[in-house]
Design a protein around this motif. Structure first.
Motif, PDB file in Angstrom:
ATOM      1  N   ASP A  11      -7.861  17.554   3.474  1.00 12.01           N
ATOM      2  CA  ASP A  11      -6.553  17.878   3.475  1.00 12.01           C
ATOM      3  C   ASP A  11      -5.491  16.917   3.426  1.00 12.01           C
ATOM      4  O   ASP A  11      -4.189  16.996   3.548  1.00 12.01           O
ATOM      5  CB  ASP A  11      -6.065  18.798   5.029  1.00 12.01           C
ATOM      6  N   THR A  12      -6.076  15.526   3.650  1.00 13.48           N
ATOM      7  CA  THR A  12      -5.291  14.465   3.397  1.00 13.48           C
ATOM      8  C   THR A  12      -5.904  13.437   2.537  1.00 13.48           C
ATOM      9  O   THR A  12      -7.206  13.412   2.271  1.00 13.48           O
ATOM     10  CB  THR A  12      -5.171  13.739   4.792  1.00 13.48           C
ATOM     11  N   PRO A  13      -5.119  12.725   1.705  1.00  7.45           N
ATOM     12  CA  PRO A  13      -5.605  11.913   0.834  1.00  7.45           C
ATOM     13  C   PRO A  13      -6.332  10.694   1.193  1.00  7.45           C
ATOM     14  O   PRO A  13      -6.024  10.308   2.329  1.00  7.45           O
ATOM     15  CB  PRO A  13      -4.439  11.279  -0.046  1.00  7.45           C
ATOM     16  N   ARG A  14      -7.401  10.094   0.553  1.00  3.81           N
ATOM     17  CA  ARG A  14      -8.170   8.995   1.046  1.00  3.81           C
ATOM     18  C   ARG A  14      -7.285   7.747   0.963  1.00  3.81           C
ATOM     19  O   ARG A  14      -6.763   7.540  -0.091  1.00  3.81           O
ATOM     20  CB  ARG A  14      -9.415   8.943   0.114  1.00  3.81           C
ATOM     21  N   PRO A  15      -7.072   7.019   2.035  1.00  2.56           N
ATOM     22  CA  PRO A  15      -6.627   5.621   1.817  1.00  2.56           C
ATOM     23  C   PRO A  15      -7.013   4.774   0.965  1.00  2.56           C
ATOM     24  O   PRO A  15      -8.238   4.797   1.010  1.00  2.56           O
ATOM     25  CB  PRO A  15      -6.571   5.120   3.492  1.00  2.56           C
ATOM     26  N   GLN A  16      -6.137   4.092   0.348  1.00  2.00           N
ATOM     27  CA  GLN A  16      -6.459   3.349  -0.813  1.00  2.00           C
ATOM     28  C   GLN A  16      -6.203   1.612  -0.211  1.00  2.00           C
ATOM     29  O   GLN A  16      -6.610   0.792  -1.100  1.00  2.00           O
ATOM     30  CB  GLN A  16      -5.998   3.558  -2.027  1.00  2.00           C
TER      31      GLN A  16
END
Length: 189
Positions: A11-16
């Motif tokens: 439910d959250t984007p993967r940190p880049q």
């Protein structure tokens, strides 16, 4: 209690972003600030990382549960104070210990030899005016980029909260002290 369906999608984007040393603050009036910091220290040590723990209110000879375990595991833990102020016989001496302790802790952070440095209960001497806030903020800003620093204690100042990467506020919902149950070894030590 309301039941919910377990998530099947992230439910959250993967940190880049790039991995780097973090500033983590555990504050608030609830219990668990030091315990959470010690958990991080154990996690880092378990990954083979160098960790150093400084306790600003504990005496160097303290033998609480964390001291016994950290000694067994080879995690250095150093008491820098002479106990809580209501136990101190000389507040000027307490202030001197805090200042000398901060210089020692700051040197450890700046040396960059540790993956993580825990500054347990540093908010007390900071709030008492024994350690200048700007000295702590400067150290945190100028530390080697790979060093994680964990700071604990009630009433973290806004400037520190602003600088930190992660801030957790422990809030007391219920506490056994209120029911007359005293502190217990293995729980509050």
């Amino acid at each position: 209690m309301d039941l919910i369906a377990p998530p099947v999608d992230r439910d959250t984007p993967r940190p880049q972003g790039e991995r780097r040393g973090l500033i983590l603050v555990h504050t608030g009036t609830g219990k668990g600030k030091s315990t959470a910091a010690f958990g991080l220290a154990l996690r880092a040590h378990g990954r083979g990382k160098a960790v150093k723990v400084y306790q600003f209110m504990k005496v160097p000879s303290a033998r609480f549960g964390e001291h016994r375990l950290f000694e067994q595991l080879g995690i250095p833990i150093t008491g820098l104070g002479d106990g809580f102020t209501w136990k101190s016989k000389d507040l000027d001496h307490s202030a001197e210990l805090a200042q000398a302790g901060w210089e020692q802790a700051k040197a450890t952070v700046m040396a960059g030899e540790h993956f993580m440095v825990v500054l347990d209960e540093i908010m007390y001497p900071l709030r008492y005016g024994w350690i200048p806030l700007e000295s702590i903020l400067s150290c945190l800003r100028e530390r080697p980029p790979h060093v994680h620093v964990v700071l604990t204690g009630r009433n973290a100042p806004a400037e520190l909260i602003e600088l930190a990467d992660t801030v957790t506020e422990m809030t007391m919902i219920k506490h056994h002290f209120k029911a007359g149950v005293p502190a217990q070894r293995g729980i509050e030590d």
